[in-house]
Each structure stands twice: as C-alpha cells, then as structure tokens.
Design a protein around this motif. Structure first.
Motif: not given
Lengths: 280, 343
Positions: A4-23
């Motif tokens: 799997l490419s790097t975005p596939a690894y980081l994707g779910p985590f980034s979305v989570w952080i963005l939605l429930f922390f940064i936003l």
C-alpha cells in the motif's frame, strides 16, 4: 500482494485528526473572535472583546493555580508510579499486579470520586480511624480543599502513569545494571545512570499522561474542591453555561490549549537532550 | 445482486422502525432532574394512549444552552420564570392556546397576579413555586437567627455551604439590605458583593449539587439550598431528621416559579396542550404537590392534598420572583465571578 502507498496508511488517521481534532479547535478559535449574544450563542459580528477580557488578573490567578495544582499532581503521581511500576516489572506476579492496577476502571469514575467523599469526609472513614486511635482530637478537614483535589487527581491518574512506565521497565535488560555494578557503581548510581536514561520514553509518556488531563480537569474540583479550588476547566464551563459568554469560554479554551501545548513542547525539548553515555 | 442484499434488509429494518414510531404518538418532555413523579407520566400515557419520553437537565442555563446549540425534538419544557422571558424573547416559544387549557381557572389568582416574567401567561403555565432556604443541624448549632446573617458567624467556619448560584446568593445579600433581588444598581450590587465576601470567609464551599447529601452525612451544619433536596437526602435517617430545621430567611429573598411551556419547534402541539391541561387536573396536581411537598398553586387540588408542605404559600409573600435582567446580567456575572475567584 502490492504494498500500500503512504497515503493509504496515513489517510484514515489524517481524516480522523482533521474531523475530530483540528476542525473543532478551529471552530473554538473562531468563536473566540465573535461577539457574544445577550442570552448565549454568538452574533455574526467580529469582536476582540473575548481576548481583551482575558487580561484579567482574576483569570491569571486561576490559570496559575491550575498550573500549580496540575504540576503538584504530576509530581505526586510520578513519585508513586515509578516505584510501583518498578516493583511490578520485577515481580513474579506481574500479571496479577497489572490486573489490580486496571481493576478500578471497572467502576465508574464518578462513583470512585463519591467513594473518596465517604473516605475523606469529616465523619468519613479516615477521620473516624484517626479519632479511634486518638491521633487527633477533632476531625480534620480533608475534603473540599485544594489538597483533596490534588490527592484525588493523583489517584485518578495513577494507572495512566504506571502503565507506560511498566512497559518500558519491563523491556529493560537488567543485566545492564549488574554490569554497571560490576564496574563499580553503587545500586542507586547504577539505576540513576543506566535505568533512567533507558526508560526515558516511558517517563515522558507517564508525565504527559498526568499533566495534560490534570490541566484540563473539571469534575474533581467541582465535586470535592473548596471555596477557592477553581480550575480553568471550571471557569470555562461556567462561562459557557452560567454566564453565557461563549466567546470568552472559547478564548479561555484556546488559552488552556496553548498552555498545554507550550508545556509539552518545553518538556520534550528538555527531556530529549543527551544525558549520559549511550547504552546499547 | 448479491452485494445489494444487506442494503435491502437495512431499508426494511428502517421501514419497520419508522412504522412502529408512527403508531404511538410520542410526547418529548424536557424537565429538571426528577421533577415529575413517574406515576403522573404513566397516567398520562394511559389516558391518551401515547408515549412520553422524559429527558432531564440540572439547570435552566444548561437547558437553554442545549436548545440554542441545536437540540431539537422536545415539545414541553419547564423553564423558571426568568428563562420564560428569555425563551420568549428568543422566539423559542409557542403562544398557548387558552381554549385548550381550561384548568387555568384552577390556578391561584394571587399567584398569577404576581407574575411579571410572562404577562398574562401568554407562553407559560405555572408548575411549582418555591424558594431556597437554609437547613440547620440543631444538634450542632444550638441557637441561630432564621436569616442569612447566620453565614456571618465565624464560630461555624468550615461547617457551612452556600448555593453556587449567583442570583440566589446575591439576591439574598441584596434583600438583607432591603434592595430588590432584581436590582441593576451598581452601588447596591457592590454592597451585596461585600456581604457575600464576608460569608465566603466562613463557608467551606459553594455547592449547588451535593449540599443535601453532605448535610445529611453531617459534613456541614448549615447549608443554603432547596427544602426538597435536603429532606430527600434525610429520608430514612430519623435521628438526623429530627435534628434538622429548615427555614426560609425572615428577610425574604428571591423565589422561583417553574413553568410549563411549549416550544415553537414542537411537532406535537395539540398533545402538548393536553399534557399541560392534564398536569393541572386537581387530582393529578395534588399528587405532584404531595410528592415534592411544595406549596400548591392549584386551588382545586387543595382538597386532595393530605400531607403538609415544607412551607406554605403565604411564607413566600416576602419573597420576590427573579426576573430576566437582559444585558444588565453582565454586572451580576462580573460580580459573581469576582466573588468566586478572589480570596
């Protein structure tokens, strides 16, 4: 199978952080720059009032006492957690002892606080015991003081401090201590110079796991604090609900977040510097 | 085809749930914690073949904050008087249709005439009224004045608590000097602050949640709070109960009226009106008043009430309803915050 490419690894985590922390953080920060509504909420107009209101010696005092209380709790917790974790890691009954550390989680947090009220009260078990042995003549006011807040917070955070310490001590190769002693170090010196640097990650984690929630604490001072045990968390809750000043609650929250972040950054800066000989 | 099957099942499930919900009309009631006997709710359900969902809040402020931040679906809410004004100003309330509320005629005319927060009861129907008072442990405090001045006593230092409620406590301090509990006069408020700072030296904490329990446990000897909380905590504790005196301060203070209102966003307005009407059926209201032992405001219910309330309606003559202060509440907020944070 293809890697799997790097975005596939980081994707779910980034979305989570963005939605429930940064936003949420951005929403809070944004709210702090709006004008307050008379009955709560905000009007659409921009305003710096919430930030100007922060320059209030009273808030500064609350922030300071929050910091003092949180640091005291952290020191107390760590002082208890380190020997405990060490003893568990060296014990033959590791699993049983670890289990005992976790058992309190089976009971709801609030119920455990109420249990402390029953223990520390003027007619509580502790005072009754002390009176029975004749060590005191009058009940001592343990409950509803800053000390009781620090003590119960220590109790609350202890498991979180013990577990990371245990994990790192458990992984430590104790033959290194023997080697150090063979080379002439006393037991204390060997532990200080060899053990501590090797479990630095565990120490950092355990200190942060205590300091961060302690800074944001709300329930403990609310339930067992005295007339002056007011922490930033309580102030924020009051501004949001009772005083209905959402922008001020937001600017206080941002202040708390900054305070916490600053603490972490400073702490990591100091704890990462080279300390002793690298031991492999 | 195979892949779509779970979706079909899910849709079917939703359809089923949806149809179940339609069969029984449901009324959503949002009220203070344990502020309505469940037998009353069950009786209403039985009489009209409906379901009542009862959700709770602990303070008016919490309720308003939740409604403002988007909580929806509630039909009937129980705000105190000042919050009726606020909610009406915010356009959250549906005007009541008096033709469906014949039981208004059961209500005490004297009480209705004292209501300023909702002139003519356009939006609200009174539920229960009362005032905070002071509970004293006679075994520990032999002599005392039935007044808020008891908090001036340094000999009881560390053995007393005050409600964590700015309108109640500042109101008490204002009243002690003969001012209105709704004043917006800066000098009067600063004098009240000074009074409360004097009390603060002698109390152990501000407490609006556990004063009843702590009093019953003997932790504190003098607590300001609500009669029903104190007596409830003393249930089954006979020796302590016989040592307890609860009084409403002789100088008076602020009192509250909790009211039933229907939200503009309610989807069951007719059922909501029926609920309000039902609560003031004489026998139903008698059950409520007896349950909480609070003074009845429903004259038709009086003959069904067989126990004594904690205090009488006439005891409240020297008290004043808390009114919404509008933007002037900022002064109260600031002063209360100074009280809480300063030493």
């Amino acid at each position: 199978m293809k890697r799997l490419s790097t975005p596939a690894y980081l994707g779910p985590f980034s979305v989570w952080i963005l939605l429930f922390f940064i936003l949420p953080l951005l929403i809070i920060a944004g709210t702090s720059f709006l004008e307050k509504g008379v009955y709560g909420g905000v009007t659409g107009r921009l305003s710096l009032t919430a930030w100007r209101d922060l320059w209030n010696p009273a808030f500064l005092r609350v922030a300071l006492s929050t910091l003092v209380l949180a640091c005291a709790t952290t020191v107390l917790t760590f002082g208890l957690a380190l020997p405990t974790a060490y003893a568990i890691a060296r014990s033959r009954y590791k699993n049983l002892l670890l289990f005992l550390v976790i058992v309190p989680f089976w009971t709801n947090f609030l119920i455990r606080i109420y249990a402390w009220i029953a223990i520390l009260g003027n007619n509580g078990y502790l005072n009754q015991a002390l009176l029975y042995f004749g060590w005191i003549a009058e009940p001592v006011q343990f409950l509803y003081t800053g000390t009781s807040v620090a003590a119960v917070m220590t109790y609350t955070f202890l498991p979180y401090a013990i577990l990371p310490l245990y994990a790192s001590i458990e992984r430590f190769d104790f033959s290194l201590i023997e080697a150090a002693q063979d080379l002439g170090a006393g037991a204390l010196r060997a532990h200080r110079l060899v053990l501590l640097p090797n479990i630095r990650a565990g120490i950092t984690a355990s200190l942060l796991f205590t300091l961060i929630p302690a800074l944001g604490q709300y329930a403990v001072p609310q339930l067992i604090g005295g007339r002056n045990s007011f922490m930033l968390g309580n102030l924020i809750a009051r501004e949001l609900t009772v005083s209905r000043n959402w922008p001020l609650a937001a600017s206080l929250s941002v202040l708390l977040t900054l305070l916490t972040t600053l603490g972490i950054v400073l702490f990591l800066r100091f704890s990462n510097g080279p300390k002793t000989l690298p031991v492999k | 085809m195979k892949r779509s099957r779970p979706w079909i099942l899910l849709l079917l499930a939703f359809a089923l749930v949806g149809s179940c919900g339609k069969e029984v009309p449901t009324l959503y009631v949002y009220n203070f914690t344990v502020y309505m006997p469940s037998e009353v709710l069950r009786a209403f359900e039985k009489k009209y073949g409906v379901r009542v969902v009862y959700e709770e809040y602990t303070t008016n402020e919490e309720m308003l904050t939740k409604l403002q931040s988007g909580a929806a679906g509630y039909d009937v809410v129980f705000p105190s008087g000042d919050h009726v004004s606020i909610m009406a100003k915010l356009g959250l309330l549906e005007p009541l249709d008096k033709t469906q509320l014949g039981n208004f005629s059961n209500l005490d005319a004297g009480v209705l005439s004292r209501i300023r927060f909702d002139p003519g009861n356009r939006y609200s129907m009174p539920y229960l009224m009362g005032a905070a008072g002071i509970a004293v442990n006679k075994a520990k405090v032999k002599a005392f004045e039935p007044s808020f001045t008891v908090f001036d006593r340094a000999d009881l230092k560390g053995r007393m608590t005050l409600l964590d409620d700015m309108r109640e406590i500042l109101g008490a301090a204002l009243r002690l000097k003969g001012h209105s509990v709704n004043t917006t006069n800066e000098a009067e408020l600063l004098a009240a602050k000074k009074t409360v700072m004097g009390w603060k030296k002698n109390i152990q904490r501000f407490d609006a949640e556990s004063f009843g329990k702590a009093f019953a446990a003997g932790e504190f000897w003098v607590v300001s709070g609500y009669a029903e909380n104190v007596w409830k905590a003393l249930e089954g504790n006979e020796p302590m109960k016989s040592n307890t005196v609860f009084f409403l301060p002789r100088e008076g203070g602020s009192m509250y009226m909790d009211n039933m209102v229907i939200l503009k966003s309610s989807r069951h307005k007719e059922l909501a009106h029926r609920f309000l009407q039902f609560v003031h059926e004489p026998e139903v209201y008698a059950r409520i008043a007896m349950h909480f032992q609070l003074p009845s405001v429903n004259r038709a219910a009086d003959r069904f009430i067989t126990n004594t309330p904690h205090y009488r309606l006439s005891d409240l003559d020297r008290f004043e309803f808390k009114e919404d202060l509008g933007p002037a509440v900022e002064r109260y907020n600031r002063i209360w915050q100074e009280i809480r944070v300063e030493n």
